[in-house]
Scaffold this active site. Sequence first.
Site, mmCIF file in Angstrom:
data_model
loop_
_atom_site.group_PDB
_atom_site.id
_atom_site.type_symbol
_atom_site.label_atom_id
_atom_site.label_comp_id
_atom_site.label_asym_id
_atom_site.label_seq_id
_atom_site.Cartn_x
_atom_site.Cartn_y
_atom_site.Cartn_z
ATOM 1 N N HIS A 56 -42.000 2.900 -53.207
ATOM 2 C CA HIS A 56 -41.985 2.915 -51.822
ATOM 3 C C HIS A 56 -42.795 2.905 -51.555
ATOM 4 O O HIS A 56 -43.994 3.226 -52.119
ATOM 5 C CB HIS A 56 -41.148 3.137 -51.203
ATOM 6 C CG HIS A 56 -39.460 3.683 -51.751
ATOM 7 N ND1 HIS A 56 -38.609 4.194 -52.474
ATOM 8 C CD2 HIS A 56 -38.916 3.101 -50.874
ATOM 9 C CE1 HIS A 56 -37.289 3.510 -52.758
ATOM 10 N NE2 HIS A 56 -37.333 2.895 -51.375
ATOM 11 N N LYS A 108 -43.337 7.299 -47.947
ATOM 12 C CA LYS A 108 -42.126 7.622 -47.576
ATOM 13 C C LYS A 108 -42.352 9.387 -47.724
ATOM 14 O O LYS A 108 -43.119 9.837 -49.190
ATOM 15 C CB LYS A 108 -41.366 7.030 -49.300
ATOM 16 C CG LYS A 108 -40.184 7.555 -48.860
ATOM 17 C CD LYS A 108 -39.235 6.510 -50.013
ATOM 18 C CE LYS A 108 -38.126 6.858 -50.503
ATOM 19 N NZ LYS A 108 -37.185 7.343 -48.889
HETATM 20 N N1 LIG Z 1 -30.143 4.537 -45.322
HETATM 21 C C1 LIG Z 1 -31.228 3.790 -44.994
HETATM 22 O O1 LIG Z 1 -30.630 2.265 -45.353
HETATM 23 C C2 LIG Z 1 -32.500 3.567 -45.323
HETATM 24 C C3 LIG Z 1 -32.988 2.763 -44.616
HETATM 25 C C4 LIG Z 1 -34.194 2.468 -44.292
HETATM 26 C C5 LIG Z 1 -35.403 4.273 -44.630
HETATM 27 N N2 LIG Z 1 -34.534 5.617 -44.007
HETATM 28 C C6 LIG Z 1 -35.062 7.147 -43.980
HETATM 29 O O2 LIG Z 1 -34.617 6.910 -43.034
HETATM 30 C C7 LIG Z 1 -35.376 8.005 -42.979
HETATM 31 C C8 LIG Z 1 -36.400 7.883 -41.602
HETATM 32 O O3 LIG Z 1 -37.310 6.540 -42.295
HETATM 33 P P1 LIG Z 1 -38.238 5.785 -41.940
HETATM 34 O O4 LIG Z 1 -39.263 5.136 -42.906
HETATM 35 O O5 LIG Z 1 -38.069 5.199 -40.544
HETATM 36 O O6 LIG Z 1 -39.755 6.972 -41.486
HETATM 37 P P2 LIG Z 1 -40.766 6.644 -40.154
HETATM 38 O O7 LIG Z 1 -41.510 5.413 -39.642
HETATM 39 O O8 LIG Z 1 -41.806 7.898 -40.489
HETATM 40 O O9 LIG Z 1 -40.082 7.206 -38.646
HETATM 41 C C9 LIG Z 1 -39.486 8.488 -38.791
HETATM 42 C C10 LIG Z 1 -39.593 8.947 -37.255
HETATM 43 O O10 LIG Z 1 -38.493 9.953 -36.708
HETATM 44 C C11 LIG Z 1 -38.695 10.447 -35.735
HETATM 45 N N3 LIG Z 1 -38.432 12.198 -35.621
HETATM 46 C C12 LIG Z 1 -39.185 13.183 -36.332
HETATM 47 N N4 LIG Z 1 -38.343 13.970 -36.098
HETATM 48 C C13 LIG Z 1 -37.620 14.415 -34.874
HETATM 49 C C14 LIG Z 1 -37.073 14.957 -34.606
HETATM 50 N N5 LIG Z 1 -36.255 16.055 -34.626
HETATM 51 N N6 LIG Z 1 -35.359 13.815 -33.187
HETATM 52 C C15 LIG Z 1 -35.835 12.725 -33.183
HETATM 53 N N7 LIG Z 1 -37.146 11.544 -33.721
HETATM 54 C C16 LIG Z 1 -37.548 12.585 -34.806
HETATM 55 C C17 LIG Z 1 -40.600 10.357 -35.989
HETATM 56 O O11 LIG Z 1 -40.699 10.844 -34.424
HETATM 57 P P3 LIG Z 1 -42.908 10.672 -34.052
HETATM 58 O O12 LIG Z 1 -43.117 9.518 -34.549
HETATM 59 O O13 LIG Z 1 -42.451 11.372 -32.986
HETATM 60 O O14 LIG Z 1 -43.026 12.044 -35.494
HETATM 61 C C18 LIG Z 1 -40.615 8.500 -36.819
HETATM 62 O O15 LIG Z 1 -40.531 8.588 -35.456
HETATM 63 C C19 LIG Z 1 -36.135 8.629 -43.913
HETATM 64 O O16 LIG Z 1 -35.006 9.455 -44.691
HETATM 65 C C20 LIG Z 1 -35.644 6.776 -45.744
HETATM 66 O O17 LIG Z 1 -35.539 7.216 -46.150
HETATM 67 C C21 LIG Z 1 -33.047 5.202 -44.882
#
Ligand SMILES: NC(=O)c1ccc[n+]([C@@H]2O[C@H](COP(=O)([O-])OP(=O)(O)OC[C@H]3O[C@@H](n4cnc5c(N)ncnc54)[C@H](OP(=O)(O)O)[C@@H]3O)[C@@H](O)[C@H]2O)c1
Length: 228
Positions: A135, A139
């Site tokens: 990844h 991550k």
């Molecule tokens: N299940 C699936 O299919 C799948 C697919 C992809 C990713 N994921 C998972 O999804 C999660 C996010 O991945 P990503 O790649 O999108 O990460 P990312 O780009 O780091 O995005 C995470 C976001 O969460 C926001 N956040 C943090 N705390 C928050 C809160 N209390 N309330 C609202 N928003 C908040 C952050 O906001 P700020 O920017 O303002 O800090 C950031 O924009 C990870 O755990 C990843 O492993 C799952």
Amino acid sequence: MRLLILGRGKTGSLVAEAAAERKHQVRVAGAKENPACAALTPERLHDIDTVIDFTTPHAVVAHIEACVKAGKNMVVGTTGWYRDIDRIRGLVEQRGTGFIYAANFSVGVNLFFDVARAAAAALRHDYSGQIFERHHVHKKDAPSGTAIAIQQAIREASTRNEDLEITSFREGDVVGLHEVVLESPADRIYLCHDAKSRRGFAEGAVRAAEWLAGRKGFYDFKDVWREL
Ligand SMILES: NC(=O)c1ccc[n+]([C@@H]2O[C@H](COP(=O)([O-])OP(=O)(O)OC[C@H]3O[C@@H](n4cnc5c(N)ncnc54)[C@H](OP(=O)(O)O)[C@@H]3O)[C@@H](O)[C@H]2O)c1
């Protein structure tokens, strides 16, 4: 549906796009709009049907607790919280809400789980196995939730008690690559899923929210994706 997407990050923003394309009403809250779950009070959620979470392992459990207590259905894509899964299942069942989660909402990866399950038969025939996952460098959790789900699928499908070892790599902007390698003295079998973009996760999560509408209970996406 009226959807609240938690997380404006790489995946949450695509989920919002996919939901709007599928004609849902979409509101989005990132970290700034949601300190201490401020966006998740019963008052703030009263006109929302379902909350979709793609945030961080650190924040997600408090989000789930707030949404379930407010009686709202939830789709959780965030990974890294599964040590709390039994308690969360109990909370959902007690409150009578609908909840669906997945380490990976892509239909292709869920198909890959079935391929891995079928390949687990090799472990009864002098093969050893390993799981590799790659990844992007940002991550937060390792191993990935998807790699753990592959490991679990293989364990359940084989008669062996020990888990295959998972090796994690964090490099560049890799969206998500998972490999299972099975090796015998005579040959090697390679199984690989390589996500080209986050689009598959986003569409799967929105379709999961549609599937959950009007339902109660605690669901794993891998058990229901065929019904979408
Ligand atoms: N299940 C699936 O299919 C799948 C697919 C992809 C990713 N994921 C998972 O999804 C999660 C996010 O991945 P990503 O790649 O999108 O990460 P990312 O780009 O780091 O995005 C995470 C976001 O969460 C926001 N956040 C943090 N705390 C928050 C809160 N209390 N309330 C609202 N928003 C908040 C952050 O906001 P700020 O920017 O303002 O800090 C950031 O924009 C990870 O755990 C990843 O492993 C799952």
